[in-house]
Design a protein around this motif. Sequence first.
Motif, PDB file in Angstrom:
ATOM      1  N   PRO A   1      -7.668  -3.007  -2.119  1.00  0.00           N
ATOM      2  CA  PRO A   1      -6.262  -2.808  -1.346  1.00  0.00           C
ATOM      3  C   PRO A   1      -5.632  -4.189  -1.525  1.00  0.00           C
ATOM      4  O   PRO A   1      -6.093  -5.020  -1.985  1.00  0.00           O
ATOM      5  CB  PRO A   1      -6.622  -2.763   0.107  1.00  0.00           C
ATOM      6  CG  PRO A   1      -8.077  -3.442   0.150  1.00  0.00           C
ATOM      7  CD  PRO A   1      -8.587  -3.081  -1.318  1.00  0.00           C
TER       8      PRO A   1
ATOM      9  N   THR B   1      -7.400  -5.692   5.995  1.00  0.00           N
ATOM     10  CA  THR B   1      -7.025  -4.232   6.703  1.00  0.00           C
ATOM     11  C   THR B   1      -7.712  -3.855   7.835  1.00  0.00           C
ATOM     12  O   THR B   1      -7.423  -2.952   8.532  1.00  0.00           O
ATOM     13  CB  THR B   1      -7.481  -3.176   5.638  1.00  0.00           C
ATOM     14  OG1 THR B   1      -8.897  -3.110   5.382  1.00  0.00           O
ATOM     15  CG2 THR B   1      -6.897  -3.574   4.171  1.00  0.00           C
TER      16      THR B   1
ATOM     17  N   GLU C   1       0.782  -1.098  -0.079  1.00  0.00           N
ATOM     18  CA  GLU C   1      -0.143   0.132   0.106  1.00  0.00           C
ATOM     19  C   GLU C   1       0.748   1.287   0.011  1.00  0.00           C
ATOM     20  O   GLU C   1       0.495   2.278  -0.688  1.00  0.00           O
ATOM     21  CB  GLU C   1      -1.011   0.088   1.036  1.00  0.00           C
ATOM     22  CG  GLU C   1      -2.304  -0.922   1.190  1.00  0.00           C
ATOM     23  CD  GLU C   1      -2.952  -0.854  -0.279  1.00  0.00           C
ATOM     24  OE1 GLU C   1      -3.302   0.378  -0.483  1.00  0.00           O
ATOM     25  OE2 GLU C   1      -3.274  -1.632  -0.632  1.00  0.00           O
TER      26      GLU C   1
END
Length: 130
Positions: free
Chosen positions: A37, A79, A3
């Motif tokens: 993500p 996440t 990320e």
Amino acid sequence: MDESWRSKALSIIEKQIQELPALYGATVTYEIRRGYPALINHVALTNEITTSLIEFHGKESVHEAEIWMAAEDFAYYTTTYPAVFYLVGIANQQKGIGSELHTPTFQIDEDAFDLAIGGMMYTALRLLDD
């Protein structure tokens, strides 16, 4: 698949989108979509689940998958919570079942369901016991 790298790359791309047209007196309208993500498995949980699956299925049946570029909405869970995404083998070359997912020839060796569910139940019970 990282990320922080993704944020840096998107910043560089956005800067190019803004500055390059301006050099030529042009304007541009754009939208950058981040997409899903990166899916990062929780390390300690992955190790526990791997150990349980090896105990249940045997070492020869558990393999580490290569990292690949794919979009997976399960990544949103990773996440927020300790999570593990793993693949269940559903091919069986002896039965002529071996096509990739999302292809017109995709099939599942239904015997894989018993193995997968058994491994998941064994792993869940081991994690609950801990």
